[in-house]
Design an enzyme around this catalytic site. Structure first.
Site, PDB file in Angstrom:
ATOM      1  N   CYS A  22     -11.347  -2.083   9.297  1.00  0.00           N
ATOM      2  CA  CYS A  22     -11.986  -1.676  10.552  1.00  0.00           C
ATOM      3  C   CYS A  22     -12.944  -2.760  11.037  1.00  0.00           C
ATOM      4  O   CYS A  22     -13.033  -3.044  12.235  1.00  0.00           O
ATOM      5  CB  CYS A  22     -12.765  -0.373  10.366  1.00  0.00           C
ATOM      6  SG  CYS A  22     -11.758   1.059   9.895  1.00  0.00           S
ATOM      7  N   CYS A  64     -14.795   0.993   5.710  1.00  0.00           N
ATOM      8  CA  CYS A  64     -13.436   0.496   5.949  1.00  0.00           C
ATOM      9  C   CYS A  64     -13.450  -0.993   6.287  1.00  0.00           C
ATOM     10  O   CYS A  64     -13.837  -1.387   7.394  1.00  0.00           O
ATOM     11  CB  CYS A  64     -12.797   1.307   7.084  1.00  0.00           C
ATOM     12  SG  CYS A  64     -11.212   0.670   7.639  1.00  0.00           S
TER      13      CYS A  64
END
Length: 314
Positions: free
Chosen positions: A74, A71
């Site tokens: 993230c 991700c």
């Protein structure tokens, strides 16, 4: 700012199965110890140890960061959350959860997209935000969390430890200084100025085309810059009304990747690529390649999407 309410998720999230899991044995690693025992404010938490975090939240607010290695957003958000947590000197504990390795936690929180950040107060989940957000917004939400925690009597602290004595701090101190353009990009990201961060990474790559860190950072920040200010529902409505509108479909694909819906993003763009005349496909192909690099070549979803794209090219 996110409207934090201590009752906002009650009934929507069931954490009872995590609360009732067996406690880890004494032979487990230090990484699985409770934050209070290890004297740290940023800890990795697993399905097996989450019950300890729930109990800890009865005395100190716990922020849960649900993330994954693939991700991109993230990787932008997590360092900001860690920085703000450490600055609070033990008034908040950050529990980091790799959703791929800990599916029971992800399921309990109904984490349909990541990054997802939720707080725990007195064992109850409290929504904070989903997706990458600027540092200023993170600070505002944390401040509101502490207000709500005080209203509910959750005002304890944990020992933040002396960072100067930790191996991590010593290793960081020994690292070489960050290259100037990387430092400029990082400062811009912290300020929420993604356009300036893009420019810094582009200049770094112009100086050294083999700079993999700059390449990875550029892909992540370009995505954040593109989705900044977009309204998800409006973007979806526009894309649904114009299925062959390239710009509209690209916007939703970006939002899907930023939210962790990788398969949805790839499927949308591959379907669009297949439906367009050959002369209009280039922007879709370019965006797909950029997103492939962002998610990572080792991700099986990238391999599958690349195979489908190749079958339409040759």
């Amino acid at each position: 700012m996110t409207d934090i309410s201590a009752a906002a998720l009650r009934g929507a999230v069931d954490l009872s199965t995590l609360r009732n899991r067996p406690q880890p044995s004494q032979t487990q690693t230090q990484a699985d110890a409770t934050p209070a025992a290890s004297g740290g404010v940023v800890v990795d938490v697993t399905d097996a140890t989450f019950g300890q975090v729930l109990e800890l939240s009865r005395t100190v607010p716990v922020v849960v960061d649900l993330w994954a290695e693939w991700c991109g957003p993230c990787k932008q958000l997590s360092p900001v959350i860690e920085k703000v947590t450490r600055e609070l000197n033990g008034r908040v504990v950050l529990a980091k959860v790799d959703v791929d390795a800990n599916p029971q936690i992800a399921q309990a929180f109904r984490a349909e997209s990541i990054p997802m950040v939720v707080a725990l107060l007195g064992g109850q989940p409290v929504p904070m935000f989903t997706g990458a957000v600027p540092e200023q917004q993170v600070r505002e939400v944390f401040a509101r969390l502490l207000e709500v925690a005080a209203q509910n009597g959750v005002t304890g602290t944990v020992d933040a430890g002396d960072a100067s004595d930790t191996p991590v701090a010593s290793a960081e101190a020994a690292e070489a200084p960050m290259p100037p353009l990387h430092a400029e990009a990082y400062e811009a990201i912290e300020a929420g100025d993604y356009a300036r961060a893009v420019s810094a990474y582009e200049r770094a790559l112009a100086e050294n085309p083999r700079d993999e860190d700059a390449k990875a950072g550029l892909g992540q920040v370009r995505l954040l810059d593109r989705v900044q200010g977009l309204d998800l529902q409006r973007s979806r409505d526009e894309a649904a009304a114009a299925p062959h509108d390239v710009a509209a479909q690209l916007r939703v694909a970006d939002l899907d990747v930023a939210g962790g819906h990788i398969d949805d993003a790839f499927g949308r763009l591959l379907d669009l690529f297949a439906a367009l005349p050959a002369g209009e496909r280039a922007p879709v192909r370019e965006r797909l390649v950029e997103l492939f690099d962002l998610v990572g070549a080792s991700d099986p979803r990238v391999a599958s999407a690349r195979t489908r794209l190749a079958s339409m090219l040759f």
